[in-house]
Design a protein around this motif. Structure first.
Motif, PDB file in Angstrom:
ATOM      1  N   THR A  49      -4.791   5.464  -5.881  1.00 53.89           N
ATOM      2  CA  THR A  49      -3.442   4.963  -6.279  1.00 53.89           C
ATOM      3  C   THR A  49      -3.274   5.382  -7.628  1.00 53.89           C
ATOM      4  OG1 THR A  49      -4.559   3.001  -7.137  1.00 53.89           O
ATOM      5  CG2 THR A  49      -3.984   2.728  -5.060  1.00 53.89           C
ATOM      6  N   GLY A  50      -3.759   6.460  -8.316  1.00 54.13           N
ATOM      7  CA  GLY A  50      -3.230   7.099  -9.564  1.00 54.13           C
ATOM      8  C   GLY A  50      -4.295   6.972 -10.628  1.00 54.13           C
ATOM      9  N   LEU A  51      -3.695   7.066 -11.738  1.00 54.83           N
ATOM     10  CA  LEU A  51      -4.712   6.905 -12.953  1.00 54.83           C
ATOM     11  C   LEU A  51      -4.836   5.849 -13.903  1.00 54.83           C
ATOM     12  CD1 LEU A  51      -5.377  10.114 -15.417  1.00 54.83           C
ATOM     13  CD2 LEU A  51      -4.839   7.812 -16.246  1.00 54.83           C
ATOM     14  N   ALA A  52      -5.814   5.075 -14.477  1.00 57.46           N
ATOM     15  CA  ALA A  52      -5.790   4.110 -15.016  1.00 57.46           C
ATOM     16  C   ALA A  52      -6.861   4.467 -15.932  1.00 57.46           C
ATOM     17  CB  ALA A  52      -6.440   2.842 -14.180  1.00 57.46           C
ATOM     18  N   PRO A  53      -6.544   3.854 -17.282  1.00 60.62           N
ATOM     19  CA  PRO A  53      -7.225   4.488 -18.524  1.00 60.62           C
ATOM     20  C   PRO A  53      -8.487   3.458 -18.773  1.00 60.62           C
ATOM     21  CG  PRO A  53      -5.489   2.773 -19.309  1.00 60.62           C
ATOM     22  CD  PRO A  53      -5.240   3.002 -17.713  1.00 60.62           C
ATOM     23  N   LEU A  75      -0.162  15.502 -15.413  1.00 59.82           N
ATOM     24  CA  LEU A  75      -0.830  15.410 -14.363  1.00 59.82           C
ATOM     25  C   LEU A  75      -2.255  15.813 -14.305  1.00 59.82           C
ATOM     26  CD1 LEU A  75       1.890  16.257 -11.652  1.00 59.82           C
ATOM     27  CD2 LEU A  75       1.411  13.891 -12.450  1.00 59.82           C
ATOM     28  N   LEU A  76      -3.295  14.917 -13.853  1.00 56.90           N
ATOM     29  CA  LEU A  76      -4.593  15.255 -13.920  1.00 56.90           C
ATOM     30  C   LEU A  76      -5.192  15.078 -12.437  1.00 56.90           C
ATOM     31  CD1 LEU A  76      -5.869  12.932 -17.102  1.00 56.90           C
ATOM     32  CD2 LEU A  76      -5.471  15.669 -16.753  1.00 56.90           C
ATOM     33  N   ARG A  91      -1.022  10.424 -13.042  1.00 56.78           N
ATOM     34  CA  ARG A  91      -0.287  10.849 -14.143  1.00 56.78           C
ATOM     35  C   ARG A  91      -0.662  10.214 -15.367  1.00 56.78           C
ATOM     36  NH1 ARG A  91       5.447   9.413 -15.443  1.00 56.78           N
ATOM     37  NH2 ARG A  91       5.300   8.045 -13.824  1.00 56.78           N
ATOM     38  N   PHE A  92      -0.791  10.946 -16.542  1.00 58.15           N
ATOM     39  CA  PHE A  92      -1.119  10.313 -17.971  1.00 58.15           C
ATOM     40  C   PHE A  92       0.041   9.672 -18.618  1.00 58.15           C
ATOM     41  CE2 PHE A  92      -1.672  10.691 -22.272  1.00 58.15           C
ATOM     42  CZ  PHE A  92      -2.955   9.901 -22.904  1.00 58.15           C
ATOM     43  N   HIS A  97      -2.806   6.814 -28.724  1.00 52.97           N
ATOM     44  CA  HIS A  97      -3.913   7.219 -29.587  1.00 52.97           C
ATOM     45  C   HIS A  97      -4.199   8.718 -28.856  1.00 52.97           C
ATOM     46  CE1 HIS A  97      -6.891   5.933 -26.759  1.00 52.97           C
ATOM     47  NE2 HIS A  97      -6.356   5.018 -27.057  1.00 52.97           N
ATOM     48  N   PRO A  98      -4.704   9.667 -29.533  1.00 51.72           N
ATOM     49  CA  PRO A  98      -4.846  11.084 -29.001  1.00 51.72           C
ATOM     50  C   PRO A  98      -5.865  10.764 -27.741  1.00 51.72           C
ATOM     51  CG  PRO A  98      -4.980  11.266 -31.301  1.00 51.72           C
ATOM     52  CD  PRO A  98      -4.831   9.692 -31.045  1.00 51.72           C
ATOM     53  N   CYS A  99      -5.838  11.630 -26.467  1.00 51.55           N
ATOM     54  CA  CYS A  99      -6.965  11.277 -25.675  1.00 51.55           C
ATOM     55  C   CYS A  99      -6.939  12.856 -24.788  1.00 51.55           C
ATOM     56  CB  CYS A  99      -6.307  10.443 -24.284  1.00 51.55           C
ATOM     57  SG  CYS A  99      -7.597   9.788 -23.577  1.00 51.55           S
ATOM     58  N   ILE A 100      -8.257  13.024 -24.463  1.00 53.14           N
ATOM     59  CA  ILE A 100      -8.573  14.137 -23.855  1.00 53.14           C
ATOM     60  C   ILE A 100      -9.020  13.988 -22.454  1.00 53.14           C
ATOM     61  CG2 ILE A 100      -8.956  15.361 -26.016  1.00 53.14           C
ATOM     62  CD1 ILE A 100     -12.076  15.508 -25.342  1.00 53.14           C
TER      63      ILE A 100
END
Length: 415
Positions: A49-53, A75-76, A91-92, A97-100
């Motif tokens: 269902t997508g991207l969750a942090p 997009l990842l 989708r990010f 804050h910065p994230c890789i």
């Protein structure tokens, strides 16, 4: 053919032509305990269902790490996983804050003037693209396969005008809002069930009920051992439940395998409606997870790593399942479980000796009443969510193929 209209209208172009840069793999530095100002996503952030942090970890803030910085709308895609899960896309959204992102993902940056990232996410999660990704993945077994940039860049993408892309995204978001609302209701019901369970078992803490070893109110049996199966006359091939089928509170029969046994052994391994199934091994906090079998498969067996608990006249199976899954039940399994490097396990003797509260049958039925009502409502909501997901998928697939347009969908919903 590339650049030409698909059978119902939209032109199709290779994904690579819609990106501002080539797909780029991420970076996986070792995590550190303290906050550095830079965090990294884990592969578990991506789902169907997508991207969750989730699974965020602190990593050293270095120039090398910052080459994999994410920006809002990136997009990842997972580039290594099982064949079923490889190529998952999300989708990010900037979290403040910065994230890789890790090495097992690749980053896609679409040219927003031609293709919205929110639209491209929907396309890359469509059935057709998922099939193309799975077919193009390479590996020695389905348990671990990989995809590369050439495969991803060559994926054919339907490309409607920007305004039509926005309309498709709007339809998708409307479905997601409705599904999210139902999922929140389902979460509330689960909280209510947990509270009812605690209340139902409260008399146990007050020593109001008798407490006896499980083997005095039920029989415990191990299932069929896989390996050398018998052949010839007198044998039968039947479905069986394994650990993967026995979840916490429910039985999943979406993928049931079969095994051949001697017909004379059928009763020894057969399941009956009302049997409680408990898992033998797994993570320590998941030992003894289980559910009551509802008999949905007429003749079904269980594997030796799944215990079959068959209640006698003094115990209602659902009440026993309520206790084994409670905090007290879990604590017992964790206390007696044997821990190895990667797994923990319990044996049949430990299950038989488990102390079980045994209130009168009418009291068991009484405390189960409200819990059954909540579970019935939860099951209905679950079916509604699953049906809505299917409808959503069908509508989006039709929109992407150009078979219908958004005004037609809106008219149909209004009707």
């Amino acid at each position: 053919m590339r650049g030409e209209a698909s059978c119902d209208g939209f032109p199709e172009v290779p994904l690579g032509s819609l990106l501002t840069q080539k797909p780029k793999n991420g970076y996986s530095p070792k995590d550190v305990p303290d906050w550095t100002g830079l965090q990294a996503l884990g592969l578990g952030c991506l789902s169907a269902t997508g991207l969750a942090p989730v699974q965020l970890k602190n990593v050293p803030d270095t120039a090398l790490a910052r080459r994999s910085l994410l920006t809002d709308g990136d997009l990842l895609m997972s580039r290594a996983n099982t064949r079923e899960l490889v190529g998952l896309v999300g989708r990010f959204t900037y979290a403040g804050h910065p994230c890789i992102y890790p090495d097992l993902m690749m980053r896609l940056r679409p040219d927003e003037a031609r293709c919205l990232s929110s639209y491209l996410e929907i396309v890359l999660r469509s059935n057709r693209v998922r099939r193309d990704v799975r077919a193009g993945a390479r590996g020695t077994s389905d348990s671990m396969v990989k995809i590369g940039a050439p495969l991803v860049e060559g994926l054919e993408i339907p490309l409607p005008r920007i305004e039509e892309q926005r309309q498709i995204v709007t339809v998708h978001v409307a479905f997601e809002r409705r599904i999210t609302a139902l999922e929140r209701m389902l979460d509330k019901l689960r909280v209510a069930e947990e509270a009812l369970t605690v209340s139902a078992l409260a008399p146990m803490d007050e020593d109001t009920w008798d407490c006896v070893p499980l083997e005095t109110v039920a029989t415990v049996a191990a299932g069929v051992t896989l390996g050398s199966e018998p052949v010839g006359d007198g044998t039968v091939e039947l479905p069986y439940l394994r650990v993967a089928n026995v979840l916490d509170g429910r039985i999943d029969t979406a993928d049931v395998k079969t095994v051949r046994i001697l017909r004379s052994q059928y009763e020894r391994f057969a399941l009956r409606k009302g049997d409680l199934l408990l898992t033998e091994g797994g993570d320590l906090d998941k030992l003894g997870r289980g559910a009551v079998w509802d008999g949905r498969i007429a003749e079904c067996l269980h594997q030796n790593h799944v215990f079959r608990v068959r209640c006698g006249e003094r115990m209602v199976p659902e009440f026993l399942a309520l206790y084994t899954s409670s905090a007290a039940g879990r604590a017992y399994f964790q206390r007696v479980g044997k821990q190895t490097t990667n797994l923990a396990s319990i044996n049949s003797t430990q299950v038989k000796h488990m102390p079980i509260p045994v209130p009168p049958l009418d009291e068991q039925e009484h405390v189960l009443g409200p819990i059954r009502a909540v579970r019935h409502r939860s099951a209905a909501l679950g079916r509604q969510i699953a049906k809505l997901r299917i409808v959503q998928q069908g509508v989006i697939e039709d929109l992407l193929a150009g078979r219908v347009r958004v005004p037609e969908v809106a008219s149909a919903e209004a009707a």
